[in-house]
Design a protein around this motif. Structure first.
Motif, PDB file in Angstrom:
ATOM      1  N   ALA A 457      23.991  99.632  -2.338  1.00  0.00           N
ATOM      2  CA  ALA A 457      25.422  99.875  -2.123  1.00  0.00           C
ATOM      3  C   ALA A 457      26.189  98.557  -2.045  1.00  0.00           C
ATOM      4  CB  ALA A 457      25.630 100.688  -0.848  1.00  0.00           C
ATOM      5  N   GLU A 458      25.603  97.571  -1.365  1.00  0.00           N
ATOM      6  CA  GLU A 458      26.249  96.263  -1.279  1.00  0.00           C
ATOM      7  C   GLU A 458      26.267  95.582  -2.646  1.00  0.00           C
ATOM      8  OE1 GLU A 458      28.102  92.806   0.123  1.00  0.00           O
ATOM      9  OE2 GLU A 458      28.018  94.877   0.857  1.00  0.00           O
ATOM     10  N   GLN A 459      25.201  95.727  -3.397  1.00  0.00           N
ATOM     11  CA  GLN A 459      25.171  95.158  -4.742  1.00  0.00           C
ATOM     12  C   GLN A 459      26.293  95.742  -5.604  1.00  0.00           C
ATOM     13  OE1 GLN A 459      21.202  96.115  -5.982  1.00  0.00           O
ATOM     14  NE2 GLN A 459      20.303  94.271  -5.072  1.00  0.00           N
ATOM     15  N   GLN A 460      26.502  97.058  -5.472  1.00  0.00           N
ATOM     16  CA  GLN A 460      27.568  97.694  -6.253  1.00  0.00           C
ATOM     17  C   GLN A 460      28.935  97.188  -5.831  1.00  0.00           C
ATOM     18  OE1 GLN A 460      26.977 100.078  -9.000  1.00  0.00           O
ATOM     19  NE2 GLN A 460      28.884  98.960  -9.234  1.00  0.00           N
ATOM     20  N   ARG A 461      29.139  97.003  -4.533  1.00  0.00           N
ATOM     21  CA  ARG A 461      30.427  96.475  -4.052  1.00  0.00           C
ATOM     22  C   ARG A 461      30.682  95.083  -4.626  1.00  0.00           C
ATOM     23  NH1 ARG A 461      29.026  99.301   0.747  1.00  0.00           N
ATOM     24  NH2 ARG A 461      27.856  97.518   1.567  1.00  0.00           N
ATOM     25  N   GLN A 462      29.662  94.274  -4.698  1.00  0.00           N
ATOM     26  CA  GLN A 462      29.843  92.914  -5.205  1.00  0.00           C
ATOM     27  C   GLN A 462      30.078  92.891  -6.716  1.00  0.00           C
ATOM     28  OE1 GLN A 462      30.490  90.606  -3.229  1.00  0.00           O
ATOM     29  NE2 GLN A 462      29.812  91.595  -1.341  1.00  0.00           N
ATOM     30  N   ARG A 463      29.454  93.815  -7.440  1.00  0.00           N
ATOM     31  CA  ARG A 463      29.747  93.904  -8.878  1.00  0.00           C
ATOM     32  C   ARG A 463      31.226  94.225  -9.092  1.00  0.00           C
ATOM     33  NH1 ARG A 463      25.120  97.399  -8.898  1.00  0.00           N
ATOM     34  NH2 ARG A 463      23.215  96.251  -9.468  1.00  0.00           N
ATOM     35  N   TYR A 464      31.716  95.210  -8.350  1.00  0.00           N
ATOM     36  CA  TYR A 464      33.120  95.581  -8.479  1.00  0.00           C
ATOM     37  C   TYR A 464      34.039  94.439  -8.048  1.00  0.00           C
ATOM     38  CZ  TYR A 464      31.911 100.525  -9.276  1.00  0.00           C
ATOM     39  OH  TYR A 464      31.441 101.707  -9.793  1.00  0.00           O
TER      40      TYR A 464
END
Length: 513
Positions: A457-464
């Motif tokens: 979930a944190e990885q996805q936030r950082q991609r965005y």
């Protein structure tokens, strides 16, 4: 050997000259050969130069492969483990694999090939490898610091595993001796090669026994070869030809979205496009759907952000889309002190807003898109000079700082994980095929946090978060998302487009009769 067939359609003089120069004669007219035609020249033997050709033709293989979503799967390495600190990776080499010279694939041979690869320009430099060794049946990779996308790097064509006999004493590639289902029988760079089925292949034997590859840079030539039946597979069609080829009863046209995008890249560090407002104004002047429909003949592929929906990890559905608004474009430019001259071209301090746009014809759609952008930007007072040159002109202008605008297609699936290409293109102010002179600490922090996190979930936030910074600053301006195209003869079945463009899929095809 390469095949020679009577042409069944009228060719232009230049196209005919290309075919006469590059298509030799078969020793027997009865031999059935699967001919592939693509735009890519064979620049040399080393995997760092032309490994992608040998990979696509399934002559050479890598330690890992990628599934349809880009996730790593077993290749020449059957399994792998990562140490708790992320610094040591162990890859177990598949047993029973033979190189085309009959020698065995061993951990020592694979480690030697990786060491040769990491000594050349290529993606492996991003991993910070300190040591690559063989221990028993495992290749052991030790890193200076954790690098989560390492497995994606090991699927890149520059890491093709070649036999020890392929290298000279200095580690220079002298022969292409791979492990793939096809072995090389003829190589004449930069235009052509021939290969045949390798009886000692470790996997399933392909049904197609003989194949060739011909590099034909002109889209018109490739289209004529598809129409005439002088090739079973023609890769990368120019947009005007697609509708014509679809009407043929002798072939089928395959079209699939791929993680590639047409980018207009301005100089973010110097000149008229250094202010972010000017780059935003250029973006607002682009009618993307007009370009997609009229030039690419692919409605719906106008790029409203860097990645399309077919790359869901990097496509943010909540991101405000790039829009077409000429009035807003003019307002931004006026706010930067640009005023219209008598000829309609904007001026400031007595100098016109004139920009040179570099592009190349290897991808035939690019000059057409450049001409469309030239007209659209002229509508808001920006005078664009289009220069169609060799593709090498863009990195040259990037390196010497003279680049003003560049138009090119960027493939974010060169490595199955787009993060690797983004790290290479955008880090430290930008690389040759990325931004020029762009500095954005928030973007850098997002990618650093992405690399450091194990939480999906944190990885996805950082991609965005990273994509939001690109959308705001526009160090590269997305124009259109690509759909890859391929014309395939009805004489074969089982053809499909690899979304990561790693293979032409020869081993999965068969003759129809």
């Amino acid at each position: 050997m390469l095949s020679s067939r009577p042409l069944r359609t009228a060719l232009t003089a230049s196209a005919l000259a290309t075919l006469v120069a590059f298509v030799p004669t078969l020793s027997s007219a009865q031999e059935r050969v699967f001919d592939v035609v693509g735009p890519f020249e064979i620049g040399g033997l080393d995997p760092s130069i032309s490994g992608f050709v040998f990979q696509r033709m399934q002559i050479a293989e890598t330690l890992l492969e990628a599934d349809g979503q880009g996730k790593p799967i077993a290749g020449l390495a059957e399994r792998w483990t990562e140490s708790a600190d992320g610094l040591t990776w162990r890859l177990a080499i598949r047993q029973g694999v033979k190189f085309h010279d009959g020698s065995d694939l061993t951990a020592e041979a694979a480690a030697a090939a990786l060491n040769a690869a990491r000594g050349k320009p290529g993606v492996l430099k991003q991993a910070g490898m300190e040591l690559v060794t063989a221990e028993g049946n495992e290749v052991v990779i030790r890193l200076a610091k954790p690098f989560k996308p390492l497995l994606a790097l090991l699927a890149h064509s520059s890491t093709n595993i070649l036999a020890p006999a392929a290298y000279d004493a200095d580690g220079k590639v002298q022969k292409i001796i791979g492990t793939g289902p096809y072995q090389l029988t003829l190589l004449e760079p930069p235009q052509r090669l021939a290969a045949e089925r390798f009886a000692g292949y470790w996997g399933t034997q392909p049904e197609i026994a003989k194949t060739t590859y011909l590099a034909a840079g002109r889209g018109e030539t490739r289209t004529l070869m598809a129409e005439s039946g002088d090739a079973e597979l023609v890769f990368q069609l120019d947009p005007p030809s697609i509708a014509r080829l679809k009407r043929s009863s002798n072939l089928k046209v395959l079209i699939e979205p791929v993680p590639r995008v047409v980018l207009l890249t301005p100089n973010s560090g110097a000149g008229a496009t250094a202010p972010v407002e000017v780059r935003q104004a250029l973006s607002l002047a682009i009618q993307r759907e007009g370009v997609a429909a009229a030039v690419l003949r692919a409605p719906g592929t106008g790029a409203t952000q860097l990645f399309a929906k077919n790359v869901p990890a990097w496509h943010d559905p909540e991101l405000a889309p790039l829009a077409y608004d000429p009035a807003a474009s003019r307002k931004l430019l006026a706010g930067q002190g640009w005023t219209a001259g008598a000829d309609g071209i904007l001026q400031k301090d007595g100098k016109p807003l004139r920009l040179k746009l570099l592009t190349y014809s290897d991808r035939p759609e690019l000059p057409l898109i450049a001409t469309a952008l030239q007209a659209q930007l002229r509508e808001v007072g920006v005078d664009v000079e289009v220069a169609v040159q060799n593709s090498s002109a863009i990195p040259a202008a990037h390196n010497d700082g003279s680049l003003q605008l560049a138009l090119y297609g960027r493939n974010f699936a060169l490595v199955p994980d787009p993060l690797v290409t983004l790290l290479n293109d955008f880090s430290h102010g930008g690389a040759e095929w990325g931004p020029l002179g762009w500095q954005n600490p928030a973007f850098d922090q997002a990618l650093a946090a992405l690399l450091a996190s194990d939480d999906p979930a944190e990885q996805q936030r950082q991609r965005y978060a990273a994509m939001a910074q690109v959308q705001k600053d526009l160090p590269v301006i997305p124009v259109a998302w690509y759909r890859q195209t391929m014309a395939v003869s009805n004489a074969v079945q089982g053809a499909a487009i690899d979304p990561f463009e790693r293979t032409f899929g020869l081993s999965k095809m068969r003759w129809s009769q």
